[in-house]
Write a protein that holds these residues in place. Structure first.
Motif, PDB file in Angstrom:
ATOM      1  N   GLU A 180       8.952   7.710  -6.715  1.00 49.08           N
ATOM      2  CA  GLU A 180       8.115   6.714  -7.389  1.00 49.08           C
ATOM      3  C   GLU A 180       8.973   5.800  -8.261  1.00 49.08           C
ATOM      4  N   THR A 181      10.023   6.359  -8.842  1.00 51.21           N
ATOM      5  CA  THR A 181      10.934   5.566  -9.674  1.00 51.21           C
ATOM      6  C   THR A 181      11.855   4.708  -8.816  1.00 51.21           C
ATOM      7  N   LEU A 182      12.316   5.267  -7.704  1.00 50.19           N
ATOM      8  CA  LEU A 182      13.254   4.568  -6.814  1.00 50.19           C
ATOM      9  C   LEU A 182      12.481   3.860  -5.703  1.00 50.19           C
ATOM     10  N   TYR A 183      11.548   2.997  -6.076  1.00 51.77           N
ATOM     11  CA  TYR A 183      10.759   2.300  -5.066  1.00 51.77           C
ATOM     12  C   TYR A 183      11.506   1.065  -4.573  1.00 51.77           C
ATOM     13  N   THR A 184      11.114   0.574  -3.404  1.00 50.96           N
ATOM     14  CA  THR A 184      11.717  -0.623  -2.819  1.00 50.96           C
ATOM     15  C   THR A 184      10.643  -1.680  -2.615  1.00 50.96           C
ATOM     16  N   LEU A 185      11.078  -2.913  -2.427  1.00 52.81           N
ATOM     17  CA  LEU A 185      10.175  -4.023  -2.181  1.00 52.81           C
ATOM     18  C   LEU A 185      10.486  -4.641  -0.820  1.00 52.81           C
ATOM     19  N   ALA A 186       9.463  -5.231  -0.198  1.00 54.41           N
ATOM     20  CA  ALA A 186       9.661  -5.875   1.094  1.00 54.41           C
ATOM     21  C   ALA A 186      10.604  -7.073   0.946  1.00 54.41           C
ATOM     22  N   VAL A 187      11.429  -7.286   1.942  1.00 51.24           N
ATOM     23  CA  VAL A 187      12.396  -8.386   1.914  1.00 51.24           C
ATOM     24  C   VAL A 187      11.694  -9.711   2.165  1.00 51.24           C
ATOM     25  N   ASP A 188      12.015 -10.719   1.346  1.00 47.09           N
ATOM     26  CA  ASP A 188      11.495 -12.086   1.503  1.00 47.09           C
ATOM     27  C   ASP A 188       9.977 -12.143   1.507  1.00 47.09           C
ATOM     28  N   GLN A 189       9.343 -11.234   0.783  1.00 51.43           N
ATOM     29  CA  GLN A 189       7.890 -11.242   0.691  1.00 51.43           C
ATOM     30  C   GLN A 189       7.478 -10.949  -0.740  1.00 51.43           C
ATOM     31  N   ASP A 190       6.349 -11.517  -1.136  1.00 48.54           N
ATOM     32  CA  ASP A 190       5.792 -11.201  -2.444  1.00 48.54           C
ATOM     33  C   ASP A 190       5.060  -9.869  -2.316  1.00 48.54           C
ATOM     34  N   SER A 191       5.753  -8.811  -2.588  1.00 46.94           N
ATOM     35  CA  SER A 191       5.185  -7.478  -2.405  1.00 46.94           C
ATOM     36  C   SER A 191       4.960  -6.826  -3.753  1.00 46.94           C
ATOM     37  N   THR A 192       4.162  -5.817  -3.765  1.00 47.45           N
ATOM     38  CA  THR A 192       3.944  -5.039  -4.970  1.00 47.45           C
ATOM     39  C   THR A 192       4.441  -3.626  -4.744  1.00 47.45           C
ATOM     40  N   ARG A 193       4.575  -2.914  -5.823  1.00 47.11           N
ATOM     41  CA  ARG A 193       5.109  -1.548  -5.712  1.00 47.11           C
ATOM     42  C   ARG A 193       4.232  -0.699  -4.816  1.00 47.11           C
ATOM     43  N   ARG A 194       2.957  -0.787  -4.971  1.00 49.31           N
ATOM     44  CA  ARG A 194       2.010  -0.041  -4.157  1.00 49.31           C
ATOM     45  C   ARG A 194       0.645  -0.639  -4.395  1.00 49.31           C
ATOM     46  N   ARG A 195      -0.231  -0.556  -3.409  1.00 50.68           N
ATOM     47  CA  ARG A 195      -1.545  -1.155  -3.614  1.00 50.68           C
ATOM     48  C   ARG A 195      -2.592  -0.491  -2.734  1.00 50.68           C
ATOM     49  N   ARG A 196      -3.830  -0.890  -2.970  1.00 49.84           N
ATOM     50  CA  ARG A 196      -4.982  -0.356  -2.264  1.00 49.84           C
ATOM     51  C   ARG A 196      -5.538  -1.435  -1.340  1.00 49.84           C
ATOM     52  N   LEU A 197      -5.816  -1.059  -0.093  1.00 46.64           N
ATOM     53  CA  LEU A 197      -6.346  -2.001   0.884  1.00 46.64           C
ATOM     54  C   LEU A 197      -7.868  -2.065   0.770  1.00 46.64           C
ATOM     55  N   SER A 198      -8.413  -3.256   0.893  1.00 39.01           N
ATOM     56  CA  SER A 198      -9.856  -3.425   0.825  1.00 39.01           C
ATOM     57  C   SER A 198     -10.478  -3.225   2.206  1.00 39.01           C
ATOM     58  N   SER A 199     -11.804  -3.059   2.240  1.00 42.72           N
ATOM     59  CA  SER A 199     -12.515  -2.902   3.517  1.00 42.72           C
ATOM     60  C   SER A 199     -12.367  -4.152   4.369  1.00 42.72           C
ATOM     61  N   ASP A 200     -12.380  -5.316   3.737  1.00 43.08           N
ATOM     62  CA  ASP A 200     -12.211  -6.573   4.480  1.00 43.08           C
ATOM     63  C   ASP A 200     -10.835  -6.634   5.131  1.00 43.08           C
ATOM     64  N   GLU A 201      -9.824  -6.136   4.436  1.00 37.71           N
ATOM     65  CA  GLU A 201      -8.475  -6.156   5.003  1.00 37.71           C
ATOM     66  C   GLU A 201      -8.364  -5.196   6.185  1.00 37.71           C
ATOM     67  N   ILE A 202      -8.982  -4.024   6.067  1.00 34.15           N
ATOM     68  CA  ILE A 202      -8.979  -3.070   7.180  1.00 34.15           C
ATOM     69  C   ILE A 202      -9.685  -3.688   8.385  1.00 34.15           C
ATOM     70  N   ALA A 203     -10.820  -4.333   8.145  1.00 34.83           N
ATOM     71  CA  ALA A 203     -11.561  -4.973   9.239  1.00 34.83           C
ATOM     72  C   ALA A 203     -10.725  -6.065   9.895  1.00 34.83           C
ATOM     73  N   ALA A 204      -9.999  -6.838   9.079  1.00 36.28           N
ATOM     74  CA  ALA A 204      -9.156  -7.903   9.630  1.00 36.28           C
ATOM     75  C   ALA A 204      -8.043  -7.327  10.503  1.00 36.28           C
ATOM     76  N   LEU A 205      -7.476  -6.206  10.098  1.00 38.33           N
ATOM     77  CA  LEU A 205      -6.431  -5.562  10.900  1.00 38.33           C
ATOM     78  C   LEU A 205      -6.980  -5.088  12.240  1.00 38.33           C
ATOM     79  N   LEU A 206      -8.175  -4.506  12.234  1.00 40.43           N
ATOM     80  CA  LEU A 206      -8.777  -4.037  13.479  1.00 40.43           C
ATOM     81  C   LEU A 206      -9.148  -5.205  14.382  1.00 40.43           C
ATOM     82  N   ARG A 207      -9.588  -6.319  13.797  1.00 39.74           N
ATOM     83  CA  ARG A 207      -9.887  -7.505  14.613  1.00 39.74           C
ATOM     84  C   ARG A 207      -8.610  -8.071  15.238  1.00 39.74           C
TER      85      ARG A 207
END
Length: 405
Positions: A180-207
């Motif tokens: 948790e202390t030695l976390y990494t970030l995505a390269v060339d992207q505005d990323s966060t340490r960790r996050r929660r996906l919404s239902s709309d985002e899950i639906a968009a991925l399945l679509r």
């Protein structure tokens, strides 16, 4: 920079790490590895006994108190050796060794050019604590500007710490905290340490999966995303499952190889099982990996990198904000923690310790706002400020304006 901090006295009763059972048919008196694992197992048993007698002990956060404990392991079985062997022979292994030399130099303050393999093997990696890990990561970010280079350095240390855990030198809880202390970030992207996906985002991925013209790819990718969302399965566990592990009668999937070494049964969400059955209709009933390549005649298991790349492609197609595959697991845990007992959620995640489960709770500000809004506060009518006459500037009728304190 010297990021080494004493690990402190051992907390009693640290949990058993997998891989600590002597191999069948070995004699501890003649096999150094078997001898070490036997003594490590005995030491853990003593710690558990002490924990039962000592109130307030914290067995879940533990590191071996002996700085030279890893030296009892034979050459080839020490944490650095195992981490190197997991790198592909050739350029990949050479590059990893170079990264480790940089990590060692930053942790100890010595010249990188003077670091040898013997230095890396002798270094007490299991003694790196949370403060040391945080100092190291900050030093990496100060020294390097390219995110990919930063990730390489941080991941090199993480890989060695993984091996420390597998050799029983640190507990699973300590490994989780260090990662948790030695976390990494995505390269060339505005990323966060960790996050929660919404239902709309899950639906968009399945679509995005459904829009693929290749129906076989669409069915496989949708089944993987559905399993990630509704089971909390890790990527490394998903790629190891076999078709024989799926039990349609019990609506379950057996994970034989897990992070903590304990087999684990996950119960399938009804909709996720429909996605899985659709994929199996394309795949066929042949024995082998549950999720394989798209070639109908190739049942080679997927690897974790392939799964991550697939999720990344679907994320881009769905125009979803950046996230990591492990965020599916965090979403699974966070959603259930809001409705069910944490002990049950811990069992669903196959965690040994409840504290490990709580690390996955990423509800954050949303939960805090809900908690604060639930408090009762009496509403008492109050008078507003008296109006004040403001003299007109242009000779017209005076305007009445409210005067605020």
């Amino acid at each position: 920079m010297n990021a080494m901090h004493p690990a402190g006295p051992p907390a009693p009763g640290h949990p058993t790490a997998h891989g600590d059972t002597p191999r069948a048919g070995t004699d501890p008196a003649t096999d150094p590895l078997a001898d070490f694992l036997t003594r490590a197992k005995d030491a853990r048993a003593r710690h558990r006994t002490t924990a039962a007698e000592t109130a307030g002990g914290r067995p879940q956060d533990w590191a071996h108190p002996d700085r030279g404990a890893h030296l009892a392991l034979p050459i080839g079985h020490r944490p650095v050796d195992r981490a190197l062997l997991r790198s592909k022979e050739g350029k990949s292994r050479t590059n990893f060794l170079l990264e480790l030399r940089v990590v060692y130099a930053m942790l100890t303050g010595v010249d990188r050019q003077a670091v040898t393999l013997e230095h890396l093997q002798a270094f007490p990696w299991h003694q790196v604590d949370l403060d040391g890990a945080a100092d190291f990561r900050r030093a990496v970010y100060r020294r390097y500007e390219v995110q990919g280079t930063r990730n390489d350095k941080v991941c090199a240390l993480r890989r060695v710490l993984d091996e420390c855990y597998k050799r029983g030198l640190i507990s699973a809880r300590r490994l989780d905290l260090l990662k948790e202390t030695l976390y990494t970030l995505a390269v060339d992207q505005d990323s966060t340490r960790r996050r929660r996906l919404s239902s709309d985002e899950i639906a968009a991925l399945l679509r995005a999966c459904a829009s693929n013209r290749d129906q076989r790819a669409a069915a496989r990718d949708a089944a993987i995303i559905a399993l990630f969302r509704t089971s909390g399965i890790r990527g490394c566990e998903l790629v190891r499952t076999k078709i024989a592990d799926f039990d349609p009668a019990q609506h379950s999937l057996l994970l034989r190889e897990t992070k903590n070494g304990r087999p684990h049964v996950i119960f399938l969400h009804p909709q996720a099982e429909e996605y899985l059955q659709l994929w199996l209709a394309h795949r066929g009933p042949q024995p082998g990996a549950l999720f394989s390549a798209l070639n109908r005649h190739d049942l080679t298991p997927l690897n974790v990198s392939t799964v991550r790349d697939m999720v990344h492609r679907r994320r881009v197609e769905a125009e979803v904000a950046p996230f990591g595959v492990h965020d599916f697991r965090r979403t699974f845990a966070s959603d259930l923690l809001g409705r069910f007992d944490p002990a049950l959620v811990s069992k669903l995640l196959n965690h040994r310790k409840l504290d490990s489960t709580m690390l996955y709770d990423v509800r954050g500000d949303e939960l805090k706002r809900t908690a604060v809004a639930s408090l009762a506060l009496p509403a008492v009518p109050l008078l507003g400020p008296e109006p004040t006459i403001v003299p007109p500037e242009d000779g017209t009728e005076a305007a009445v304006k409210a005067c605020t304190p």
